[in-house]
Scaffold this active site. Structure first.
Site, PDB file in Angstrom:
ATOM      1  CE1 TYR A  54      -3.053  -3.021   0.314  1.00  0.00           C
ATOM      2  CE2 TYR A  54      -3.285  -2.602   2.661  1.00  0.00           C
ATOM      3  CZ  TYR A  54      -3.591  -3.351   1.543  1.00  0.00           C
ATOM      4  OH  TYR A  54      -4.441  -4.421   1.665  1.00  0.00           O
ATOM      5  CG  HIS A 122      -1.383  -8.934   0.164  1.00  0.00           C
ATOM      6  ND1 HIS A 122      -0.974  -7.628   0.096  1.00  0.00           N
ATOM      7  CD2 HIS A 122      -2.732  -8.887   0.126  1.00  0.00           C
ATOM      8  CE1 HIS A 122      -2.025  -6.837   0.022  1.00  0.00           C
ATOM      9  NE2 HIS A 122      -3.114  -7.573   0.036  1.00  0.00           N
ATOM     10  CB  SER A 201     -13.893  -4.778  -0.061  1.00  0.00           C
ATOM     11  OG  SER A 201     -12.695  -4.199  -0.502  1.00  0.00           O
ATOM     12  N   PRO A 202     -15.953  -4.742   3.080  1.00  0.00           N
ATOM     13  CG  PRO A 202     -16.194  -4.054   5.298  1.00  0.00           C
ATOM     14  CD  PRO A 202     -15.167  -4.227   4.214  1.00  0.00           C
ATOM     15  N   GLY A 204     -18.342  -3.417  -0.304  1.00  0.00           N
ATOM     16  CA  GLY A 204     -18.280  -3.612  -1.747  1.00  0.00           C
ATOM     17  C   GLY A 204     -17.444  -2.569  -2.448  1.00  0.00           C
ATOM     18  NE  ARG A 205     -12.096  -4.176  -4.546  1.00  0.00           N
ATOM     19  CZ  ARG A 205     -10.946  -4.217  -3.881  1.00  0.00           C
ATOM     20  NH1 ARG A 205     -10.509  -3.126  -3.285  1.00  0.00           N
ATOM     21  NH2 ARG A 205     -10.239  -5.324  -3.803  1.00  0.00           N
ATOM     22  N   GLY A 206     -17.060   0.429  -1.623  1.00  0.00           N
ATOM     23  CA  GLY A 206     -17.802   1.685  -1.649  1.00  0.00           C
ATOM     24  C   GLY A 206     -19.124   1.603  -2.376  1.00  0.00           C
TER      25      GLY A 206
END
Length: 324
Positions: A54, A122, A201-202, A204-206
């Site tokens: 990241y 990862h 991503s709970p 859904g990536r926004g």
């Protein structure tokens, strides 16, 4: 609070994903991110999730600065294995034992800590026997540089193979009401093995925030423009699902974000929604107070059953690295 796995660390029910503070989504501001991280600790969030890729590398430094002086208040999860070049492009996966060690040393240095609480592979390197990668990871535990081990985006058979080398504390995979692949056997296997699950991503990536009514709502440099689920036709279809989830949320007097997080929490896993904004952080934390009835859960299953969302999570190159 809950324990990850049978012998893992005790963490807050809700963690914080730190990736978007340094890369991928929109713009970022280190000062605001540090305020968000420190407020998260004040609110009782103990699990902070980062990775060497990241930034690359800068996110671990950011997390390290934010927790300085509060090391005992936090469980730090970091990851190795995804390779990036100087331009920040993904260039492969590395599971070589030597790389495991050098990656850990680099993460410890950037975080400014003497141990990493939870260290993840990862992505699985198909060119390196898993036993060799996990043998090196196990050595890090023996040396005290790492307390617990995890693996990301791994298939059930791979999880079992790694678990035989050294106990896995947690598996981390994308999971939300619009991304339910782990329900196809993985979650049941983890429960039987006594392994925890962390849902990245709970939201859904926004997608489940309702912010992206069209493809044009994504900034030109937002990497979601490269994801199949956010392509114009797919997004229009998927937003119909989000709108129905939102109707239930409004009926309950909560935001769609909070309802989506409450659903993930109800599955008995630890979600790590990412945000770099203190206001959204507080909104996320409020999801802990939401109760879902059997009728709510049945309606959500009807609205967003497995396979309802249109589009893969990644394009072909990304999908080739998951569920291995």
């Amino acid at each position: 609070m809950r324990r990850l796995g049978t012998e893992g660390p005790v963490v807050s029910d809700l963690g914080l994903g730190c990736m978007g503070m340094s890369q991928f989504y929109d713009t970022w501001d280190d000062a605001e991110s540090i305020r968000t991280l420190q407020e998260a600790l004040d609110l009782g969030i103990t699990l902070l999730d980062t990775a060497d890729m990241y930034g690359p590398y800068t996110n671990e430094e950011l997390v390290g600065r934010a927790v300085r002086g509060r090391r005992d208040d936090v469980v730090i999860a970091s990851k190795f294995g995804n390779l990036k070049n100087g331009a920040g492009d993904n260039v492969g996966v590395n599971g070589n034992p030597e790389y495991v060690r050098t990656s850990c040393e680099g993460s410890l240095r950037r975080l400014g800590v003497d141990h990493i609480d939870l260290y993840f592979q990862h992505r699985v390197d198909k060119a390196v026997p898993l036993e060799e990668t996990w043998g090196a990871m196990a050595e890090l535990v023996t040396e005290g540089k790492v307390r617990h081990l995890g693996i990301c985006e791994a298939a059930e058979a791979t999880v079992r193979k790694a678990h035989a080398v050294h106990p896995i504390t947690a598996v981390q995979t994308e999971y939300s009401i619009v991304s339910r692949d782990p329900e196809s056997g993985l979650l049941d296997a983890l429960r039987s093995l006594g392994i925890g699950f962390i849902a990245y991503s709970p939201l859904g990536r926004g997608m489940l925030t309702g912010r992206f009514t069209s493809f044009d709502d994504l900034r030109p440099d937002d990497f979601r423009r490269e994801l199949p689920r956010f392509q114009p036709d797919n997004l229009a279809h998927n937003n119909e699902i989000v709108a129905r989830v939102a109707e239930l949320a409004w009926a309950k007097g909560v935001s769609v974000t909070q309802l989506a997080l409450a659903w993930v929490l109800h599955q008995g896993v630890v979600p790590i929604p990412g945000t770099k904004n203190p206001v959204r952080l507080r909104e996320n934390v409020a999801a802990l107070d939401i109760s879902l009835s059997a009728e709510d859960l049945a309606l959500l299953d009807e609205i967003a059953p497995v396979g309802a969302v249109r589009g893969e999570r990644y394009f072909a190159a990304g999908m080739s690295k998951v569920n291995i």
